[in-house]
Design an enzyme around this catalytic site. Structure first.
Site, short mmCIF file in Angstrom:
data_model
loop_
_atom_site.label_atom_id
_atom_site.label_comp_id
_atom_site.label_asym_id
_atom_site.label_seq_id
_atom_site.Cartn_x
_atom_site.Cartn_y
_atom_site.Cartn_z
N SER A 86 0.95 -1.21 0.00
CA SER A 86 0.04 -0.02 0.11
C SER A 86 0.86 1.13 0.05
O SER A 86 0.29 2.32 -0.29
CB SER A 86 -0.92 0.03 1.26
OG SER A 86 -1.99 -0.89 1.06
N LYS A 136 0.25 3.49 -2.80
CA LYS A 136 -0.93 4.31 -3.24
C LYS A 136 -0.86 5.54 -3.22
O LYS A 136 -1.55 6.33 -4.22
CB LYS A 136 -2.02 3.75 -2.07
CG LYS A 136 -2.67 2.16 -2.36
CD LYS A 136 -3.52 1.89 -1.13
CE LYS A 136 -3.76 0.38 -1.12
NZ LYS A 136 -4.38 0.10 -0.04
N TYR A 195 -3.32 -2.97 -10.26
CA TYR A 195 -3.25 -2.56 -8.63
C TYR A 195 -2.60 -3.48 -8.18
O TYR A 195 -1.44 -3.21 -7.29
CB TYR A 195 -4.70 -2.79 -8.25
CG TYR A 195 -4.60 -2.71 -6.73
CD1 TYR A 195 -4.42 -1.56 -6.09
CD2 TYR A 195 -5.08 -3.91 -5.96
CE1 TYR A 195 -4.27 -1.45 -4.53
CE2 TYR A 195 -4.97 -3.90 -4.74
CZ TYR A 195 -4.51 -2.54 -3.84
OH TYR A 195 -4.44 -2.74 -2.47
N TYR A 228 -5.30 4.07 7.79
CA TYR A 228 -6.53 3.32 7.83
C TYR A 228 -7.08 3.70 9.31
O TYR A 228 -7.48 4.87 9.59
CB TYR A 228 -6.51 1.71 7.42
CG TYR A 228 -5.58 1.62 6.54
CD1 TYR A 228 -5.67 1.98 5.14
CD2 TYR A 228 -4.42 0.71 6.56
CE1 TYR A 228 -5.05 1.62 4.13
CE2 TYR A 228 -3.73 0.38 5.64
CZ TYR A 228 -3.60 0.55 4.40
OH TYR A 228 -3.26 0.29 3.33
N VAL A 254 1.58 -3.51 3.88
CA VAL A 254 1.52 -4.96 4.52
C VAL A 254 2.99 -5.86 4.23
O VAL A 254 3.40 -6.95 4.80
CB VAL A 254 0.44 -5.98 4.23
CG1 VAL A 254 -0.71 -5.29 4.84
CG2 VAL A 254 0.42 -6.11 2.76
N1 GLU Z 1 -1.97 -5.56 -1.87
C1 GLU Z 1 -2.34 -5.37 -0.54
C2 GLU Z 1 -3.88 -5.51 -0.57
O1 GLU Z 1 -4.68 -5.09 -1.50
C3 GLU Z 1 -2.25 -4.12 0.03
C4 GLU Z 1 -2.31 -3.65 1.55
C5 GLU Z 1 -1.82 -3.00 2.44
O2 GLU Z 1 -0.53 -3.12 2.00
O3 GLU Z 1 -2.28 -2.17 3.31
O4 GLU Z 1 -4.50 -6.30 0.23
#
Ligand code: GLU
Length: 325
Positions: A65, A68, A190, A242, A260
């Site tokens: 993430s 993003k 993505y 988050y 993550v």
């Molecule tokens: N590729 C992970 C997902 O979509 C990213 C989640 C993250 O890093 O918070 O679940």
């Protein structure tokens, strides 16, 4: 602070938090479960191009993430604010990163940092075909770090095979016409942006580029239009962590993003970028050692954004506020 002292501080934090073995390596994407729980690195990269690191700072891992905010910047450059914010809001959700919820009235995902928002943005990245869209994305990351970037194919395939929840989110958005492109092609992009590999030092340089108004402090190349840096920082400040974003804003007080894969970046505007890498995650999916290191750095040096604004930060004599143009 002299170079020696910065190194002393991060060295001390490294040895203080290395024994912290709480939390778990992510396993819902099977390839991520292979991460070594002992990996740990801290890097500070300044806006005048100095880099200080300790630990496994050259170990590659996937951004997840952390990709993003950078893709959000690219989407803004591709289409401008009006169009992008017709697709995604800027409201924190107080919910987990993979929440299957859209804004009730507009049917937009709440913000670009949760999976739904990031998937909606992946659907609008410019390019005539999937290869062009991927290359456009990788080229953007290249500008931030000044080096070529590659996708970890095993992690990409692993997430593509098991990412049913993200697939459900994408179909929900397709149902409300929030996505009008092909779902699998969108999800591939993505998953690919999430599988971009970097090391802790490169992540810190990305954070330092944001701290430096969008210019990579080492190559001096612009990575993102300056007008969008504030958008990126605002959204990661309020939504980057988050369902613990409020607590983070209160305790640490810096724009930040976690992934993550175990990475976390924080931006001290006009001063430096911080990156920590350690794959042991807390219940929200953030690097546990990463959170502790950032909390302590913020507390010790009054890095909280309001301390900085009030002139209370202990950094003024430490790392001069210098912008490289
Ligand atoms: N590729 C992970 C997902 O979509 C990213 C989640 C993250 O890093 O918070 O679940």
């Amino acid at each position: 602070m002299h170079e020696f002292e910065i190194l002393k501080v991060i060295d001390e934090l490294y040895y203080k938090y290395l024994p912290l073995r709480e939390g778990k390596v992510a396993s819902y994407i099977p390839e991520l479960a292979k991460a070594n729980p002992d990996w740990f690195a801290i890097t500070i990269a300044t806006v005048d191009g100095r880099v200080y690191d300790v630990g496994d700072y050259s170990q590659l891992f996937t951004l997840q993430s952390i990709s993003k905010p950078f893709v959000y910047g690219l989407a803004l450059e591709d289409h401008g604010r009006d169009y992008i914010h017709s697709k995604v809001g800027v409201e924190p959700t107080g919910e987990a990163f993979n929440s299957i919820a859209l804004d009730e009235k507009s049917k937009r995902p709440h913000n670009p940092m949760i999976n739904a928002g990031a998937i909606a943005l992946a659907s609008v990245i410019k390019g005539a075909d999937p290869t062009e869209r991927l290359n456009h994305t990788l080229e953007m990351f290249r500008r931030y770090i000044g080096e070529d970037v590659i996708v970890n194919m095993s992690v990409f395939l692993s997430e593509r095979t098991t990412g049913h929840r993200n697939r459900a989110i994408a179909y929900l958005m397709r149902n409300f016409d929030m996505i009008d492109s092909d779902i699998e092609t969108t999800l591939d992009l993505y998953f690919q942006q999430c599988s971009v590999m970097m090391n802790c030092r490169q992540m810190a340089i990305m954070a330092a580029t944001l701290a430096n108004k969008g210019i990579n402090p080492i190559t001096k190349q612009r990575a993102v239009e300056q007008q969008y840096v504030r958008d990126i920082l605002s959204v990661i400040y309020t939504c980057g962590l988050y369902d613990s974003a409020g607590e983070w804003a209160y305790n640490v007080g810096l724009p930040a993003k976690s992934g993550v894969g175990g990475g976390i970046i924080a931006v001290v505007p006009r001063h430096f970028g911080i990156a920590v890498f350690s794959p042991l995650l807390d219940d929200h999916g953030h690097s546990l050692r990463g959170i502790r290191v950032c909390e302590e750095l913020s507390r010790r040096f009054n890095l909280h954004i309001f301390d900085l604004l009030m002139g209370e930060s202990k950094l003024d004599d430490i790392i001069a506020a210098k912008t490289v143009e």
